[in-house]
Motif scaffolding. Structure first.
Motif, PDB file in Angstrom:
ATOM      1  N   ALA A  59       1.619  -4.686   5.896  1.00  0.00           N
ATOM      2  CA  ALA A  59       1.587  -3.733   4.782  1.00  0.00           C
ATOM      3  C   ALA A  59       1.628  -2.300   5.289  1.00  0.00           C
ATOM      4  N   LYS A  60       2.251  -1.435   4.499  1.00  0.00           N
ATOM      5  CA  LYS A  60       2.238  -0.027   4.848  1.00  0.00           C
ATOM      6  C   LYS A  60       0.817   0.510   4.674  1.00  0.00           C
ATOM      7  N   GLY A  65      -3.450  -0.148   3.440  1.00  0.00           N
ATOM      8  CA  GLY A  65      -3.064  -1.309   4.248  1.00  0.00           C
ATOM      9  C   GLY A  65      -4.002  -1.603   5.406  1.00  0.00           C
ATOM     10  N   ASP A 104       2.153  -4.876  -3.340  1.00  0.00           N
ATOM     11  CA  ASP A 104       2.932  -4.327  -2.213  1.00  0.00           C
ATOM     12  C   ASP A 104       2.426  -4.831  -0.859  1.00  0.00           C
ATOM     13  N   ILE A 105       1.325  -5.563  -0.907  1.00  0.00           N
ATOM     14  CA  ILE A 105       0.628  -5.868   0.356  1.00  0.00           C
ATOM     15  C   ILE A 105       0.763  -7.339   0.738  1.00  0.00           C
ATOM     16  N   ASN A 133      -0.138   2.221  -0.343  1.00  0.00           N
ATOM     17  CA  ASN A 133       0.475   1.321  -1.310  1.00  0.00           C
ATOM     18  C   ASN A 133      -0.056   1.655  -2.695  1.00  0.00           C
ATOM     19  N   THR A 134       0.700   1.253  -3.702  1.00  0.00           N
ATOM     20  CA  THR A 134       0.266   1.578  -5.067  1.00  0.00           C
ATOM     21  C   THR A 134      -0.376   0.391  -5.783  1.00  0.00           C
TER      22      THR A 134
END
Lengths: 518, 120
Positions: free
Chosen positions: A2-3, A63, A11-12, A6-7
């Motif tokens: 994951a970055k 993340g 996204d993870i 994240n929003t």
């Protein structure tokens, strides 16, 4: 991975915390297992009330801290004894990771103490030190060694180099191991290193080769000890190369165009993965967790339950399987390689170069709910090899449409994104529409790694050319003419092959020249 | 031995002994000024330490309820350079590098060229 920012949880996939339990089973601690992407030590930052981190909380979808419990688990510091202590117990160490006892792992791995209790179960682990490991003053007194024992390197490399390269690391198949050499003889570090880029006190960047499939610290490529240094100059009292069978004086020509490993790794004895398909989930026993999404095929292009075999046979009992490695041209020289052919779901985003990929958990999620996606039933085992595969146009459509529907339902596909199926260097937008992707001559695809084979070196007498030119240059010599896979399952379900010389972009005239009578 | 250092050489015995003593005292003083840290590549027995840098001593029952810290034990007593060691790629796994342009243009998910956020 994951970055950092994240929003949403959607996204993870893999967080830095999960990286410890999944990837930390090999990685020695320190660096990415100790510090977050802002340079803060995970456990101290998480424990500091000013940071606003909640144990196990969403933590603003960071993340590094999403659902993490660093304040209780501690971090994995670099574990010196993992490499420098003969008899280190890697299983004991890794068991602590699975229990989320990160900061207790080094103590258990070095067998300095028994550790009871699991952070995972909200317990505080209890430590009981083993008095035998300490002297009368209470100082630690255990065996340690500066030059890392081979066994310790193999804690991690024994398995990872199985799937990628089919490396046996056995005395039976590796002349250097049989001679009693350690990994660090060729891959030295610190003041033992001969290359000035890595030669300094306490330097722990080990001498490395130049592998097209490994891109970390490319600036340190070719810092390891070369074949020539030992067998050309006699370093480490190695036998000097003779190459007596090259009676026509052609050795220098070969030396210029072919890597030493190509002749001295004429055959492999352990399977490597030739194909990795993550578009269709095939049931396989003993495969743990999300690794179940992968269907591997061995060098014979037949289904291979790699992770099941790892669980079943264990690393030291790798089954023998003899085959001739692939050849590829890399930086002007011919190398023995294992080039991976990958089949996977890509995410094409409008206006963006390259591809993203679908999370493993979503591939598993799709195939765990086959009843909700009836098109998947149309994907069958067309070639009766035991694995289903998406090879026909309607099967490719079924795979793409089902994944699209799954991700839309999960709210993970936005309007600018489209699911594609990537097979080798072909990107299927649909079953009938595909785009050929750019690739290097040594790879099947820019999305499938190619690994050079530099271990399991055969003795001189078993090398290609030891019996003369005819080993490779006779008419119809397998070296140039043997079949090489180009597609594991074509539209008709059959494996596609091409002669080795075509894979190397040799013309028919080139072939004639190479295989004329000598 | 006496015959070897017979009358012909006896005038040298006193200067030789003085020279030897001076050499020994020079070696001892040099040793004291620069105590060997590497111990010729062999770590002597040492105290392990906890996360706070306090000694864990099972013989004296000091801090024996805590795991040891490799960083505090090996890296803080001046024996080993923990920060330098952990800059090695085995520890960073690519975390300290950015993917090159080509890699970044092909792989949207890749955060580093190594295993940490890298490709498969």
């Amino acid at each position: 991975m994951a970055k950092k920012e994240n929003t949403s949880g959607r996204d993870i996939d893999l967080t830095s915390f999960e990286f410890v339990t999944s990837c930390g089973v090999c990685h020695p601690g320190g660096g990415s297992l100790e510090y977050d992407r802002n340079g803060n030590r995970y456990d101290r930052f998480a424990a500091d009330t000013k940071s606003g981190i909640t144990s196990g909380g969403d933590n603003k979808f960071d993340g590094d801290y999403y659902k993490a419990r660093w304040a209780e688990t501690g971090v994995l510091e670099a574990d010196c004894l993992m490499c420098h202590m003969p008899g280190y117990n890697m299983n004991s160490r890794n068991k602590q990771l699975s229990m989320l006892n990160f900061q207790w792992a080094a103590t258990a791995g070095a067998v300095l103490a028994s550790v009871k209790g699991e952070v995972k179960k909200n317990e505080k682990p209890a430590v009981q030190y083993n008095g035998e490991k300490f002297d009368a003053e209470g100082r630690l007194n255990v065996p340690m060694i500066k030059k890392v024992p081979t066994e310790n390197c193999l804690f991690c490399h024994l398995e990872t180099d199985w799937k990628k390269k089919g490396t046996s690391y056995s005395h039976r198949f590796d002349v250097h191991l049989r001679a009693g050499m350690k990994c660090v003889e060729c891959h030295p570090a610190g003041t033992s290193a001969r290359d000035q880029r890595i030669n300094s006190k306490e330097e722990h960047n080990f001498g490395k080769g130049d592998d097209p499939g490994a891109l970390v610290r490319d600036d340190l490529d070719n810092t390891m000890i070369t074949c020539e240094e030992c067998h050309g100059k006699g370093l480490n009292r190695a036998p000097l190369m003779k190459h007596a069978s090259f009676t026509d004086g052609s050795f220098e020509v070969h030396q210029e165009k072919i890597a030493y490993q190509t002749c001295h790794v004429p055959q492999k004895a352990v399977k490597a993965a030739l194909v990795q398909d993550s578009t269709v989930v095939n049931p396989q026993p003993r495969v743990p967790g999300l690794k179940r999404i992968w269907s591997f095929y061995g060098p014979d292009v037949k289904p291979w339950n790699y992770y099941g075999e790892v669980e079943f046979a264990k690393n030291k009992d790798k089954p023998w399987f003899f085959y001739t490695p692939q050849l590829r041209s890399y930086k002007g020289k011919l190398y023995s390689v294992n080039s991976l052919y990958s089949v996977w779901y890509g995410l094409k985003t409008a206006g963006k170069s390259g591809l993203d990929q679908v999370f493993m958990q979503d591939i598993w999620g799709l195939w765990s709910n086959v009843a909700d996606y009836p098109l998947l039933a149309g994907i069958t085992d067309d070639n009766s090899d035991g694995f289903k595969e998406a090879n026909r146009a309607e099967e490719i459509d079924a795979a793409i449409d089902s994944m699209t529907a799954y991700l839309k339902k999960a709210g993970k596909l936005n309007k600018s994104q489209k699911i594609v199926l990537v097979k080798g260097n072909e990107m299927y937008v649909s079953g009938k529409e595909k785009v050929t992707l750019e690739k290097q001559p040594y790879e099947y695809s820019a999305y499938g790694s190619t690994f050079k084979l530099s271990h399991d070196i055969a003795p001189a007498g078993a090398a290609l050319g030891a019996s003369g030119c005819a080993d490779c240059h006779r008419k119809d010599a397998p070296f140039f003419t043997r079949p090489v896979m180009t597609d594991p399952f074509g539209a008709d379900g059959k494996i596609k092959w091409t002669p080795a010389h075509k894979m190397l972009n040799y013309t028919e005239d080139d072939l004639k020249q190479q295989t004329q009578e000598r | 031995m006496i015959r070897l250092f017979g009358a012909a050489h006896k005038n040298f015995i006193v200067p030789m002994c003085l020279a030897a003593l001076l050499s020994v005292s020079w070696i001892v003083s040099a040793f004291a000024a620069n105590p060997p840290k590497a111990f010729n590549g062999v770590c002597p027995p040492f105290y392990i330490k906890n996360q706070q840098g306090e000694i864990i001593n099972p013989v004296k029952n000091q801090n024996i309820d805590q795991p040891y810290s490799p960083k505090q034990t090996c890296g803080t007593a001046g024996c080993h350079d923990y920060e330098k060691i952990t800059k090695g790629y085995h520890f960073q796994q690519g975390k300290d590098e950015k993917p090159n342009k080509k890699l970044a243009s092909l792989y949207q998910w890749v955060l580093s060229p190594g295993q940490y956020g890298g490709r498969w």
